[in-house]
Design an enzyme around this catalytic site. Structure first.
Site, PDB file in Angstrom:
ATOM      1  N   ASP A  19     -77.148  11.711   8.784  1.00 11.90           N
ATOM      2  CA  ASP A  19     -77.411  11.856  10.215  1.00 11.90           C
ATOM      3  C   ASP A  19     -77.067  13.256  10.711  1.00 11.90           C
ATOM      4  O   ASP A  19     -76.347  14.013  10.052  1.00 11.90           O
ATOM      5  CB  ASP A  19     -76.585  10.802  10.976  1.00 11.90           C
ATOM      6  N   ASP A  33     -84.550   6.002  17.140  1.00 12.81           N
ATOM      7  CA  ASP A  33     -83.508   5.027  17.450  1.00 12.81           C
ATOM      8  C   ASP A  33     -84.061   3.898  18.310  1.00 12.81           C
ATOM      9  O   ASP A  33     -83.349   2.941  18.610  1.00 12.81           O
ATOM     10  CB  ASP A  33     -82.358   5.696  18.207  1.00 12.81           C
TER      11      ASP A  33
HETATM   12  C1  GLA Z   1     -77.399   8.008  15.433  1.00 14.94           C
HETATM   13  C2  GLA Z   1     -78.458   7.333  14.585  1.00 14.94           C
HETATM   14  C3  GLA Z   1     -78.263   5.844  14.632  1.00 14.94           C
HETATM   15  C4  GLA Z   1     -76.887   5.493  14.153  1.00 14.94           C
HETATM   16  C5  GLA Z   1     -75.840   6.242  14.962  1.00 14.94           C
HETATM   17  C6  GLA Z   1     -74.458   6.081  14.382  1.00 14.94           C
HETATM   18  O1  GLA Z   1     -77.577   7.727  16.770  1.00 14.94           O
HETATM   19  O2  GLA Z   1     -79.725   7.706  15.005  1.00 14.94           O
HETATM   20  O3  GLA Z   1     -79.242   5.206  13.842  1.00 14.94           O
HETATM   21  O4  GLA Z   1     -76.767   5.790  12.787  1.00 14.94           O
HETATM   22  O5  GLA Z   1     -76.116   7.638  14.996  1.00 14.94           O
HETATM   23  O6  GLA Z   1     -73.511   6.758  15.113  1.00 14.94           O
END
Ligand code: GLA
Length: 703
Positions: free
Chosen positions: A438, A502
């Site tokens: 990430d 997301d």
């Molecule tokens: C980001 C990612 C999510 C998740 C969160 C975890 O927002 O896009 O899918 O993994 O971080 O903190």
């Protein structure tokens, strides 16, 4: 090939390059069969009161030659050598690859332009600048310029924001420039580095289109310009901060690769080239994409070993093939304010470490994956206490935080060593198949020892991933950046999947997944069935709509299966098994987005390469504007073949004879066989269904 012109071609496209005085692409489009008298074709007339020589729109057009639009190169040696003009020095042409060296003897600069048209009809282009002088060269800009035919005046770009990636925008440009600049320090949600231009009103299945993508995961600029002689070009480049690129003697710098694809029959034909190229040449995995369960929206930061085991049991029962523990397993990370940088297992949550959970997941027959965000640091962390100087920042200024975190300076050798060391520890000591990598904030004042370090930071990230990939063969990595903030081809050379967004809301996913599919194939586009009530929009969708939408990607579920009702679970099981049944087709067939006149209804499908069978998904996005929906006109079928049409799933057929419709179209109920010609010319009538619901249709060659 004549002395002056080089013609390279494939089955469906041709590229003609004029090599003198500098390399200029004079034709890129449908394949040209004959080779006669190219000179007279490209020799341009000249208007009055213009410069009395032709000014090429070269791959690196120079202001010093009289190119009055955005130049391809800008730089200087403390005020000198600021206006270079290059001359072709050497050309190597082999197969469909051309390397052109051009030199400016006065400014002591050399440019190498590499151009290749590969068998997948993708053109790759890159410029490299070398300083031949003992004095340093301060480079401000270096780009790749691609001239386009005058008929390409509609422009499509992509962008949006978090939860709204890949919204497409259409404009018609007859004068001036469309420019998109991204300074966010990652590929960004706002401006995908790709532009598509085409003939008037081009659509999924009609018109000629030219798509250009800059493969770079940092700051970038892309522009489409129309000049006063009505010629036009796309220019693409990585952005440099002041003083970031200073070339000493014999030092060189390259632009990112630019990948470009031409489609003679609308957007679908262009996408097929990108998809084939990516599947055959870019990605490295060679096994079916396992169905995921990602814990994030299921449990967020509340990790408990026994509970996670229960989730794993349920996941395995549903047919999940890879179980991924998301954020919350390390440091003291109970929320997003702490612990990034402390890549040690949180013993409060995992008293015996990760191994027992991993073993449990493996015994349940699934692969194991885990979340990391290696480029980041929280001030509230052990790492920051020890190394507050490891932030990527300019001393003397305050850095704004983003999601409570800061960027770790990976151009600092010690910080780099620490991070790669922790990742090696994680991967060496645990049976991990997959990392969800990430990157959750944008980058401001990326400084190291007072100087700009954005380019090197991006290259350091590439290097870490490359090292891990070679040290841990078989390891797969997903690129996530608050969803789809880092989706580009340079990243894809080293990762196996993108987390598309997301936003798991199935309605929003219609345009997000479609937008991503113009350049990227479905098999690397992460698409999960989320909770009935979307965590990011609060909309509620039936499991069928969520399932049908998630089918068309690298599928997964993102929820807590232990908390779901038996009925919901039945739905997950059904769509997971449908995905397994059709995934080879969906991942390796040709994608066809369907043309509809508005976004009330949308549709896409995949047809296998030998055109024997296909699967289509029609989504009713909004209430119909009319009493009836418009017909669905299929594409991609063999017009001479006969096909049987089967409805795999029509959501809530009880509606029929109920609210909207008294009668279904006949083809939905009886076994019907039509020719490919009929289906692609007349199409089929569609019933109206509830907004935010859909229909899955299978098309199979009739025996
Ligand atoms: C980001 C990612 C999510 C998740 C969160 C975890 O927002 O896009 O899918 O993994 O971080 O903190």
């Amino acid at each position: 090939m004549t002395d002056k012109y080089i013609h390279i071609k494939t089955k469906s496209s041709s590229v003609i390059i004029n090599t003198t005085p500098v390399a200029e692409l004079v034709y890129w489009g449908g394949v040209i069969d004959e080779n006669s008298d190219l000179f007279s074709l490209f020799d341009k007339p000249r208007g009055h009161v213009r410069l009395q020589q032709d000014i090429p729109v070269s791959f690196l057009p120079e202001n010093g030659r009289g190119f009055f639009s955005s130049p391809g190169i800008e730089g200087h040696r403390l005020g000198y050598d600021w206006s270079p003009v290059f001359k072709t020095h050497k050309i190597e042409a082999k197969n469909n690859r051309i390397v052109i060296i051009s030199i400016d003897e006065t400014a002591q600069l050399l440019v190498k332009t590499e151009v290749e048209l590969n068998e997948y009809d993708i053109l790759s282009i890159r410029n490299t600048l070398k300083n031949l002088s003992a004095e340093s060269y301060y480079l401000n800009r270096l780009s790749v310029t691609i001239p386009l035919p005058e008929k390409s005046h509609d422009l499509m770009s992509f962008g949006g924001c978090w939860l709204q990636e890949f919204k497409s925008h259409r404009i018609n440009i007859s004068h001036g420039t469309y420019k998109q600049e991204n300074y966010r320090g990652r590929t960004s949600h706002e401006y995908f580095p790709g532009l598509i231009t085409g003939t008037n009103g081009f659509s999924e299945n009609q018109g000629e289109v030219w798509g250009v993508h800059l493969a770079w995961s940092g700051n970038h600029r892309m522009q489409y310009s129309v000049r006063s002689d009505s010629s036009r070009f796309i220019q693409a480049e990585a952005l440099y901060f002041p003083g970031e690129i200073i070339l000493s003697e014999n030092e060189e710098v390259s632009t990112p690769w630019v990948y470009a694809g031409y489609g003679g029959c609308g957007l679908n034909s262009m996408s097929h080239h990108f998809h084939d190229f990516i599947r055959e040449r870019v990605i490295t995995f060679d096994k079916p994409r396992p169905v995921h369960l990602n814990t994030w929206e299921g449990i967020y930061f509340s990790h408990n070993v026994d509970y996670i085991k229960t989730m794993a049991d349920e996941a395995a029962r549903m047919g999940v093939e890879r179980f991924i523990i998301d954020d919350g397993w390390f440091g003291l990370r109970d929320d997003d304010t702490s612990s990034l940088g402390d890549w040690f297992v949180d013993k409060r949550k995992y008293p015996d470490g990760l191994a027992p959970v991993i073993e449990y997941v493996k015994n349940a027959g699934m692969e194991f994956g885990i979340w990391v965000e290696p480029e980041m640091i929280n001030v509230n962390s052990e790492l920051y206490k020890k190394h507050p100087d490891w932030l990527l920042k300019l001393n003397g200024y305050d850095q704004p935080s983003g999601r409570n975190q800061f960027v770790l300076n990976l151009t600092n050798r010690e910080a780099y060593k620490y991070i790669i060391g922790r990742l090696r520890w994680l991967l060496k000591n645990h049976d991990i198949d997959y990392l969800k990598w990430d990157m959750n904030r944008e980058v401001v004042q990326p400084g190291c020892n007072g100087k700009a370090a954005m380019q090197n930071q991006v290259k350091a990230i590439y290097k870490i991933i490359d090292c891990l990939k070679s040290e841990f063969p078989g390891l797969e990595i997903e690129s996530c950046s608050s969803g789809g903030g880092r989706i580009d081809m340079e990243m894809l050379k080293r990762v196996d999947r993108f987390w598309t967004s997301d936003c798991n809301d199935a309605l929003e996913r219609q345009h997000i997944q479609k937008g991503m599919s113009y350049f990227f194939p479905l098999l690397i586009s992460g698409s999960h069935i989320g909770n009935k009530s979307s965590h990011t929009t609060n909309r509620k969708h039936d499991v069928n709509y969520r399932g049908m939408t998630a089918l068309f990607g690298h599928m997964g579920v993102e929820l807590d299966p232990a908390k779901e009702s038996e009925e919901e679970k039945k739905g997950f099981i059904n769509y997971i098994s449908l995905h397994k049944k059709y995934r080879d087709l969906i991942h390796y067939g040709d994608l066809y987005r369907l043309d509809f006149k508005s976004d009330v209804i949308s549709g896409l499908g995949v047809i296998n390469k030998n055109k024997r069978n296909g699967i289509f998904f029609i989504s009713q996005n909004k209430m119909s504007d009319y009493v009836l929906n418009e017909r669905v006109i299929f594409s991609g079928l063999n017009i001479k073949a006969k096909y049987e049409i089967k409805v795999i799933k029509f959501m809530d057929p009880s509606l029929i004879n109920g609210l909207y419709m008294e009668k279904k179209p006949a083809w939905m109920d009886t076994k019907t066989i039509y020719s490919g010609d009929t289906l692609t010319k007349i199409g089929l009538p569609l019933p109206v269904f509830f907004p935010e619901s859909g229909m899955l249709i299978e098309i199979v060659l009739a025996s």
